[in-house]
Write an enzyme that holds these catalytic residues in place. Structure first.
Site, PDB file in Angstrom:
ATOM      1  CG  ASP A   7      -1.961   1.039   1.250  1.00  0.00           C
ATOM      2  OD1 ASP A   7      -3.092   0.729   1.663  1.00  0.00           O
ATOM      3  OD2 ASP A   7      -1.677   2.182   0.862  1.00  0.00           O
ATOM      4  CG  ASP A 106      -3.020   3.400  -2.447  1.00  0.00           C
ATOM      5  OD1 ASP A 106      -4.091   2.763  -2.548  1.00  0.00           O
ATOM      6  OD2 ASP A 106      -2.627   3.909  -1.390  1.00  0.00           O
ATOM      7  CD  GLU A 107      -5.595  -0.698  -1.001  1.00  0.00           C
ATOM      8  OE1 GLU A 107      -6.323  -1.655  -1.331  1.00  0.00           O
ATOM      9  OE2 GLU A 107      -5.925   0.150  -0.166  1.00  0.00           O
TER      10      GLU A 107
HETATM   11  N1  DCP Z   1      -8.555   8.734  -1.793  1.00  0.00           N
HETATM   12  C1  DCP Z   1      -9.540   9.664  -2.155  1.00  0.00           C
HETATM   13  N2  DCP Z   1     -10.606   9.908  -1.325  1.00  0.00           N
HETATM   14  C2  DCP Z   1     -10.730   9.236  -0.132  1.00  0.00           C
HETATM   15  C3  DCP Z   1      -9.747   8.280   0.240  1.00  0.00           C
HETATM   16  C4  DCP Z   1      -8.674   8.058  -0.630  1.00  0.00           C
HETATM   17  O1  DCP Z   1      -9.435  10.273  -3.223  1.00  0.00           O
HETATM   18  N3  DCP Z   1     -11.783   9.490   0.678  1.00  0.00           N
HETATM   19  C5  DCP Z   1      -7.392   8.530  -2.695  1.00  0.00           C
HETATM   20  C6  DCP Z   1      -6.237   9.407  -2.233  1.00  0.00           C
HETATM   21  C7  DCP Z   1      -5.257   8.465  -1.647  1.00  0.00           C
HETATM   22  C8  DCP Z   1      -5.541   7.151  -2.369  1.00  0.00           C
HETATM   23  O2  DCP Z   1      -6.920   7.193  -2.682  1.00  0.00           O
HETATM   24  O3  DCP Z   1      -3.915   8.923  -1.801  1.00  0.00           O
HETATM   25  C9  DCP Z   1      -5.211   5.929  -1.546  1.00  0.00           C
HETATM   26  O4  DCP Z   1      -6.030   5.847  -0.403  1.00  0.00           O
HETATM   27  P1  DCP Z   1      -5.498   5.333   1.010  1.00  0.00           P
HETATM   28  O5  DCP Z   1      -6.672   5.069   1.857  1.00  0.00           O
HETATM   29  O6  DCP Z   1      -4.533   4.223   0.805  1.00  0.00           O
HETATM   30  O7  DCP Z   1      -4.787   6.596   1.623  1.00  0.00           O
HETATM   31  P2  DCP Z   1      -3.359   7.216   1.409  1.00  0.00           P
HETATM   32  O8  DCP Z   1      -2.516   6.434   0.469  1.00  0.00           O
HETATM   33  O9  DCP Z   1      -3.544   8.646   1.034  1.00  0.00           O
HETATM   34  O10 DCP Z   1      -2.761   7.189   2.862  1.00  0.00           O
HETATM   35  P3  DCP Z   1      -2.135   5.997   3.703  1.00  0.00           P
HETATM   36  O11 DCP Z   1      -0.733   6.408   3.976  1.00  0.00           O
HETATM   37  O12 DCP Z   1      -2.967   5.969   4.937  1.00  0.00           O
HETATM   38  O13 DCP Z   1      -2.236   4.752   2.885  1.00  0.00           O
HETATM   39 CA    CA Z   2      -2.127   4.236   0.679  1.00  0.00          CA
HETATM   40 CA    CA Z   3      -4.844   2.144   0.147  1.00  0.00          CA
END
Ligand code: DCP
Ligand code: CA
Ligand code: CA
Length: 353
Positions: A7, A106-107
């Site tokens: 992730d 991202d996964e």
């Molecule tokens: N995303 C979005 N709206 C949301 C949640 C996520 O557009 N409500 C998008 C932005 C993030 C991506 O999806 O960068 C991946 O979601 P993650 O939940 O994996 O969150 P992040 O990668 O941003 O943070 P983490 O470090 O917690 O994985």
């Molecule tokens: Ca992420």
């Molecule tokens: Ca994620």
């Protein structure tokens, strides 16, 4: 089974930091401006500095600005993040698993059962993957390794950011007993409330409730899912899945309605899209026309046995001709979208049958 889950950390915001290193270390939020009024819209994600101030994904932008007026608010640039994601998935991760399931931008889940001898070797592989992604793309990621997909995802969640966690088979039983039920993926608030009413706080607690009762309350699919996780019999395989769609678009030198002129650009888009597919064969092919007024018109066709690049040229030309027949406007951009992409080997099996 040994599953390695990757992730990417605070993904959209991390890409923005790489593109503009000056903002690194400062609170950064990536915003989806809806355009209805100034600052209408929501936060897509934020870096960890911004999270410390309380800026979280999903929060309305005005609320975030109220909490942290001095944070850096950037508009979302999805195409760029997709590009980085593709490079990591196709260019790096694909080489490390026997099978890879790309679950989102991202996964990804990698089946590494055949690659490593045991969980100690899996840890070393995880470290190698993290280093490689950082070396090539400067992106930090978190890796979770466990005997099944869901546990691997939970382990990753517990080690964010820039972490690496391993759950060995002999640790699973006690892990399940102390794992809060709200940390299990796929358990939304409605289900969570029903579970709480039944006295369930930890994953293992679901086994103490009568299965039929659980089924009637949260549905058969969710009940079976939670039961199998709690009893450690969950064994969904990593499903080979390349991206769902690949789109490639090109802007033409001038706006046009000339079939052959447009087709010369369309061919380029087809070549780029198929190269992106990396040997994968799509079952759907769409031609997408962006008109002179930026309106979008598309025609899609499904091929049950998949469509190769060679056949895609002629088929796409026919779809393009249909668009020109049905619409009087000039085209500004043209492109293709490949969908339902399968590994060539899967289709081979199908043909030999
Ligand atoms: N995303 C979005 N709206 C949301 C949640 C996520 O557009 N409500 C998008 C932005 C993030 C991506 O999806 O960068 C991946 O979601 P993650 O939940 O994996 O969150 P992040 O990668 O941003 O943070 P983490 O470090 O917690 O994985
Ligand atoms: Ca992420
Ligand atoms: Ca994620």
């Amino acid at each position: 089974m040994i599953v390695l889950f990757v992730d990417f950390d605070y993904f959209f915001a991390q890409v923005e930091e790489i593109l503009n290193p000056k903002i690194k270390g400062k609170p950064v939020a990536v915003c989806v401006f809806s355009g209805r009024f100034k600052d209408s819209g929501a936060i897509a994600t934020s870096n960890y500095e911004a999270r410390k101030l309380g800026i979280k994904a999903g929060m309305p932008i005005p609320k975030a600005k109220e909490i942290a007026p001095n944070a850096i608010y950037l508009p979302i640039r999805k195409e760029i993040y997709k590009e980085v994601s593709n490079r990591i998935m196709d260019g790096i991760l694909k080489n490390y698993g026997d099978k890879i399931e790309i679950a989102s931008i991202d996964e990804a889940y990698l089946d590494i059962t055949q690659r490593v001898k045991d969980f100690r070797e899996a840890y070393i592989l995880g470290k190698e993957i993290k280093d490689k992604i950082y070396e090539k793309e400067k992106i930090t990621v978190t890796v979770g390794i466990a005997p099944n997909k869901i546990l691997a995802k939970i382990v990753a969640e517990l080690h964010k950011p820039n972490g690496l966690g391993v759950l060995k088979p002999e640790e699973v039983e006690s892990f399940i007993k102390t794992l809060p039920i709200d940390e299990v993926p796929g358990v939304g608030n409605t289900i969570l409330n029903k579970l709480k009413e039944n006295g369930i706080s930890y994953l293992y607690d679901v086994t103490k409730v009568d299965f039929e009762k659980l089924k009637s309350e949260i549905g058969k699919a969710k009940a079976s899912y939670l039961y199998s996780l709690a009893l450690n019999t969950y064994n969904e395989p990593v499903k080979e899945r390349i991206r769902k769609h690949i789109g490639r678009y090109v802007t033409m030198k001038n706006n046009s309605r000339d079939l052959d002129f447009i087709y010369s650009y369309l061919k380029r888009a087809i070549d780029e899209a198929y190269s992106r597919a990396n040997g994968g064969i799509p079952k759907t092919l769409a031609v997408v026309a962006i008109m002179e007024d930026l309106d979008i018109v598309s025609r899609e066709k499904t091929y049950n046995f998949g469509i190769t690049r060679e056949n895609a040229y002629d088929e796409a030309k026919l779809l393009l001709a249909e668009i020109l027949k049905s619409d009087r406007r000039k085209l500004r951009r043209v492109g293709v979208r490949l969908g339902k992409i399968y590994k060539a080997s899967t289709l081979d099996k199908f043909f030999n049958f």
